[in-house]
Enzyme design. Structure first.
Site, short mmCIF file in Angstrom:
data_model
loop_
_atom_site.label_atom_id
_atom_site.label_comp_id
_atom_site.label_asym_id
_atom_site.label_seq_id
_atom_site.Cartn_x
_atom_site.Cartn_y
_atom_site.Cartn_z
N SER A 143 127.91 -68.71 42.20
CA SER A 143 128.01 -67.25 42.31
C SER A 143 129.42 -66.82 41.90
O SER A 143 130.34 -67.66 41.85
CB SER A 143 127.77 -66.85 43.78
OG SER A 143 128.15 -65.53 44.04
N TYR A 156 127.92 -66.58 53.02
CA TYR A 156 127.48 -66.73 51.62
C TYR A 156 128.66 -67.19 50.75
O TYR A 156 128.54 -68.12 49.96
CB TYR A 156 126.94 -65.39 51.13
CG TYR A 156 126.34 -65.43 49.74
CD1 TYR A 156 125.03 -65.85 49.55
CD2 TYR A 156 127.08 -65.04 48.62
CE1 TYR A 156 124.46 -65.88 48.28
CE2 TYR A 156 126.53 -65.07 47.36
CZ TYR A 156 125.21 -65.49 47.19
OH TYR A 156 124.66 -65.52 45.93
P1 NAP Z 1 115.79 -63.96 45.61
O1 NAP Z 1 114.98 -63.16 44.65
O2 NAP Z 1 115.93 -63.51 47.02
O3 NAP Z 1 115.22 -65.46 45.58
C1 NAP Z 1 115.63 -66.43 46.50
C2 NAP Z 1 114.72 -67.63 46.37
O4 NAP Z 1 115.10 -68.62 47.33
C3 NAP Z 1 113.26 -67.29 46.63
O5 NAP Z 1 112.46 -67.93 45.68
C4 NAP Z 1 113.00 -67.85 48.04
O6 NAP Z 1 111.68 -68.31 48.23
C5 NAP Z 1 113.95 -69.05 48.04
N1 NAP Z 1 114.29 -69.40 49.42
C6 NAP Z 1 115.01 -68.65 50.29
N2 NAP Z 1 115.07 -69.28 51.48
C7 NAP Z 1 114.40 -70.44 51.35
C8 NAP Z 1 114.09 -71.50 52.23
N3 NAP Z 1 114.49 -71.52 53.50
N4 NAP Z 1 113.34 -72.53 51.77
C9 NAP Z 1 112.90 -72.54 50.49
N5 NAP Z 1 113.16 -71.56 49.61
C10 NAP Z 1 113.88 -70.51 50.04
O7 NAP Z 1 117.27 -64.10 45.10
P2 NAP Z 1 117.90 -64.47 43.68
O8 NAP Z 1 118.86 -63.41 43.36
O9 NAP Z 1 116.86 -64.83 42.68
O10 NAP Z 1 118.74 -65.76 44.11
C11 NAP Z 1 118.56 -67.04 43.55
C12 NAP Z 1 119.86 -67.80 43.64
O11 NAP Z 1 120.85 -67.14 42.83
C13 NAP Z 1 120.46 -67.87 45.05
O12 NAP Z 1 121.07 -69.12 45.26
C14 NAP Z 1 121.52 -66.77 45.01
O13 NAP Z 1 122.54 -66.99 45.94
C15 NAP Z 1 122.01 -66.91 43.58
N6 NAP Z 1 122.72 -65.75 43.04
C16 NAP Z 1 122.10 -64.56 42.88
C17 NAP Z 1 122.84 -63.49 42.33
C18 NAP Z 1 122.23 -62.14 42.09
O14 NAP Z 1 122.96 -61.23 41.66
N7 NAP Z 1 120.94 -61.93 42.29
C19 NAP Z 1 124.16 -63.67 41.99
C20 NAP Z 1 124.76 -64.90 42.17
C21 NAP Z 1 124.02 -65.94 42.70
P3 NAP Z 1 110.47 -67.22 48.46
O15 NAP Z 1 110.32 -66.54 47.14
O16 NAP Z 1 109.28 -68.04 48.80
O17 NAP Z 1 110.94 -66.32 49.56
#
Ligand code: NAP
Length: 251
Positions: A143, A156
């Site tokens: 991130s 986080y």
């Molecule tokens: P998201 O749409 O909330 O997706 C999160 C994913 O993680 C979902 O598929 C969820 O599964 C899974 N997950 C959460 N808790 C879990 C658990 N206990 N066991 C198994 N799976 C779990 O968020 P996203 O933005 O795509 O995030 C994906 C990654 O990118 C994360 O590591 C986040 O920190 C990182 N990130 C995101 C951003 C951003 O701007 N969006 C920026 C930097 C980094 P379900 O679908 O089944 O709930």
């Protein structure tokens, strides 16, 4: 050149494949030729259908990665499904928001369990399998908060600094043994994770004003970077944290 980026005959294990960035990266890997084992906290049927539409195979494991025994079950079941895992994408992650002085123990531990403990264990366990095969590509999702402090998200930020550390330490040890370990640090992407930021007009317009590209990223924007880090094209790249951020880090 096409061959260099091809993932034909490869298998990728992706955590959090059901939505958001994980879904975008899963589709990119499948479009480049990889079969997928997708892990979701809930069912990942939409991703399964999209992958199968590309002609690739998709196996699903539903698991709660916050629980140690579930992480080990994912490892075991994955290695029962296929003989070889070539690519691991540690993408599953959660975020909790509260000002630092009121941040609870629960919000600390919940985030660290999924974002850091599970990532370490997946790297070590699937990494051992890759070391036995003499090859593998691990891609952790970091991130901007692997570099910066952020606001109202101390667990986080700590977890994502830790992901950068895990990436570099594993990369260092395994570079000469055929396993590359890198990370992608996404900037600000439009997913469920950032919905509260986008709903807050003040924060949203400040964030947009600082992104040189002038727009939020989309899951599609991670397809190219993840395929690069998963393919032969990145043979000599390891221990790197690739910012995919529309220019945020340089502004
Ligand atoms: P998201 O749409 O909330 O997706 C999160 C994913 O993680 C979902 O598929 C969820 O599964 C899974 N997950 C959460 N808790 C879990 C658990 N206990 N066991 C198994 N799976 C779990 O968020 P996203 O933005 O795509 O995030 C994906 C990654 O990118 C994360 O590591 C986040 O920190 C990182 N990130 C995101 C951003 C951003 O701007 N969006 C920026 C930097 C980094 P379900 O679908 O089944 O709930």
């Amino acid at each position: 050149m096409e061959k260099m980026f091809s993932l034909e005959g490869k298998v990728a294990l992706v955590t959090g494949s059901g939505q958001g960035l994980g879904q975008g990266m899963t589709l990119g890997l499948a479009e480049a030729g990889a079969d997928i084992i997708g892990v979701g906290y809930t069912e990942t049927s939409e991703t399964k259908a999209l992958v199968e539409a590309t002609g690739r195979k998709y196996d699903e494991i539903v698991a709660d990665l916050s629980k140690e025994e579930e992480v080990y079950r994912v490892v075991k079941e994955s290695l029962q499904l296929v003989d070889k895992i070539d690519i691991l994408v540690n993408n599953a992650g959660i975020i909790r928001r509260m000002e630092a002085e009121n941040f609870s123990d629960k919000d600390w531990h919940d985030v660290i369990d999924v974002n850091l403990h599970a990532v370490f264990k997946m790297c070590r366990e699937i990494g051992n399998h890759m070391l036995e095969n003499g090859s593998g590509k691990i891609i952790n999702i970091a991130s901007m908060l692997s570099f910066q402090g952020g606001l109202r998200v101390p667990s986080y930020t700590a977890s994502k600094h830790g992901v950068a550390g895990i990436t570099k330490s594993f990369a260092n040890e395994w570079a000469g043994r055929g396993v590359n370990v890198n990370a992608i640090a996404p900037g600000y992407f439009a997913t469920a994770n950032t919905a509260p930021l986008r709903a807050d007009e003040g924060r949203s317009s400040y964030i947009l004003s600082r992104i040189p590209k002038g727009e939020w990223g989309t899951p599609e924007d991670l397809k190219g970077p993840v395929v690069f880090l998963a393919s032969e094209a990145s043979r000599y790249v390891t221990g790197h944290i690739l910012c995919v951020d529309g220019g945020w880090m340089s502004s």
